[in-house]
Design an enzyme around this catalytic site. Structure first.
Site, PDB file in Angstrom:
ATOM      1  N   LEU A  10      26.763  32.102  50.296  1.00 57.02           N
ATOM      2  CA  LEU A  10      27.764  31.023  50.280  1.00 57.02           C
ATOM      3  C   LEU A  10      29.107  31.476  49.712  1.00 57.02           C
ATOM      4  CD1 LEU A  10      25.477  28.037  49.214  1.00 57.02           C
ATOM      5  CD2 LEU A  10      26.238  28.673  51.506  1.00 57.02           C
ATOM      6  N   TYR A 139      34.444  46.150  37.807  1.00 63.63           N
ATOM      7  CA  TYR A 139      34.087  45.908  39.217  1.00 63.63           C
ATOM      8  C   TYR A 139      34.162  47.210  40.011  1.00 63.63           C
ATOM      9  CZ  TYR A 139      34.867  44.041  43.998  1.00 63.63           C
ATOM     10  OH  TYR A 139      34.810  43.766  45.336  1.00 63.63           O
TER      11      TYR A 139
HETATM   12  C1  AKB Z   1      39.138  41.769  44.630  1.00 60.71           C
HETATM   13  O1  AKB Z   1      40.353  41.515  44.673  1.00 60.71           O
HETATM   14  O2  AKB Z   1      38.504  41.944  43.585  1.00 60.71           O
HETATM   15  C2  AKB Z   1      38.405  41.898  45.949  1.00 60.71           C
HETATM   16  C3  AKB Z   1      38.317  43.310  46.403  1.00 60.71           C
HETATM   17  C4  AKB Z   1      39.532  44.024  46.866  1.00 60.71           C
HETATM   18  O3  AKB Z   1      37.265  43.880  46.396  1.00 60.71           O
HETATM   19  N1  AKB Z   1      39.038  41.090  46.937  1.00 60.71           N
END
Ligand code: AKB
Length: 313
Positions: A10, A139
């Protein structure tokens, strides 16, 4: 016929990948999993679960006789900085669970990496396929580690795992949540709702982006490609279009009046660490990738779709 599971179904990408997979492989053959209940009519079969949860995933895979998993669950760059430990746990542990289950159940896997796998020491223009991966966000660290994990499972266990490094994805269905590239979606909502937008990146911050239809085509095309043609088992560079906030604003202003102010926040440093543009020639050579949406087409399409969605004339 494939029996597909989409995790994180989702989210921004899942919301459009699921219908695309249903159209290609049949509605009954696409099972969705998310921590939220599904909106009415979204999928024929939906499982509610919070990952990582290997035992739950194993049960779902057996129950629906799954042979292919699109594992989309992930926290994005800006949210990731708020809770780095949880971001590592969610992004990496859930991927490792999926890869372990892939060994056991002979699953084919799609896993999204990102331009966030690159960092400040990576060449910023036409970033090559093989280059420095030294990200400075958690990330990005999970994406760089995840890419190596995918390649490891391919080399050691023969898992057929495929991946692309998505640029910022621009779409009109579900909103992206907690990314650095989100401004390029939010601005379209604001121009139609208020005619004003405060941008959290500087006007000249160029980033690689892609329109959702291109991103979906790339994903399905890569998954359909002959495995013999694939030379990359970490993650393929994927390019759509690169632009700055100022360039996007001026393109939108061709259609509607828009007043924009700029006030950088913590996302500016993340954007500064990422490439301006991507060299995706290896994806083009290996599996015939070609993007179709440039900035004018992306802008027109977003405005058309959002006018309908928001009921704006
Ligand atoms: C983010 O901005 O974190 C994502 C990506 C570029 O992986 N959209």
């Amino acid at each position: 016929m494939a029996h597909i599971l989409v995790t994180g179904a989702l989210g921004q990408i899942g919301s459009e990948l699921v219908p695309a997979l249903q159209a290609q492989y049949g509605r009954e053959n696409v099972v969705t999993l998310d921590m939220k209940s599904q909106p009415a009519g979204f999928a024929a079969r939906h499982e509610v679960a919070k990952l990582p949860a290997k035992a739950v995933l194993a049960r779902v895979i057996k129950k629906h006789r799954i042979d292919t998993v699109y594992h989309l669950v992930s926290l994005l760059s800006a949210t990731g900085e708020k809770d780095p430990s949880y971001t590592w746990y969610l992004n990496v542990q859930s991927l490792k669970d999926v890869l372990d289950l892939a060994v056991e159940h002979k699953l084919k896997i799609f896993w999204p990496s990102s331009i966030a796998a690159f960092g400040p020491t990576t060449p910023h223009d036409q970033t090559p396929q093989h280059t420095v991966l030294a990200p400075t966000t958690m990330y990005g660290v999970t994406k760089a580690a995840g890419e190596l994990l995918c390649q490891y499972y391919f080399l050691k266990y023969g898992v057929d795992v495929r991946s692309v490094r998505y640029p910022g994805v621009i779409s009109a269905e579900a909103l992206p949540g907690g990314g650095t590239t989100d401004y390029a979606v939010a601005i379209f909502y604001e121009v139609l709702k208020t005619g004003q937008y405060e941008c959290y990146l500087k006007p000249d911050s160029m980033l690689p982006m892609i329109y959702m239809a291109d991103a979906m085509r790339a994903t399905i095309q890569l998954m359909e490609a002959d495995p013999q043609q694939l030379t990359i088992r970490t993650s393929y560079n994927l390019a759509g279009v690169s632009f700055t906030p100022a360039e996007l604003v001026s393109e939108i202003q061709q259609h509607l009046p828009l007043k924009v102010s700029y006030k950088s926040d913590s996302r500016q440093a993340i954007a500064d660490s990422w490439p301006n543009s991507i060299d995706d020639s290896v994806a083009r050579k290996d599996w015939g990738w070609r993007h179709e949406y440039d900035l004018p087409r992306l802008t027109t399409t977003m405005l058309e779709k959002l006018r309908v969605k928001l009921g704006v004339k």
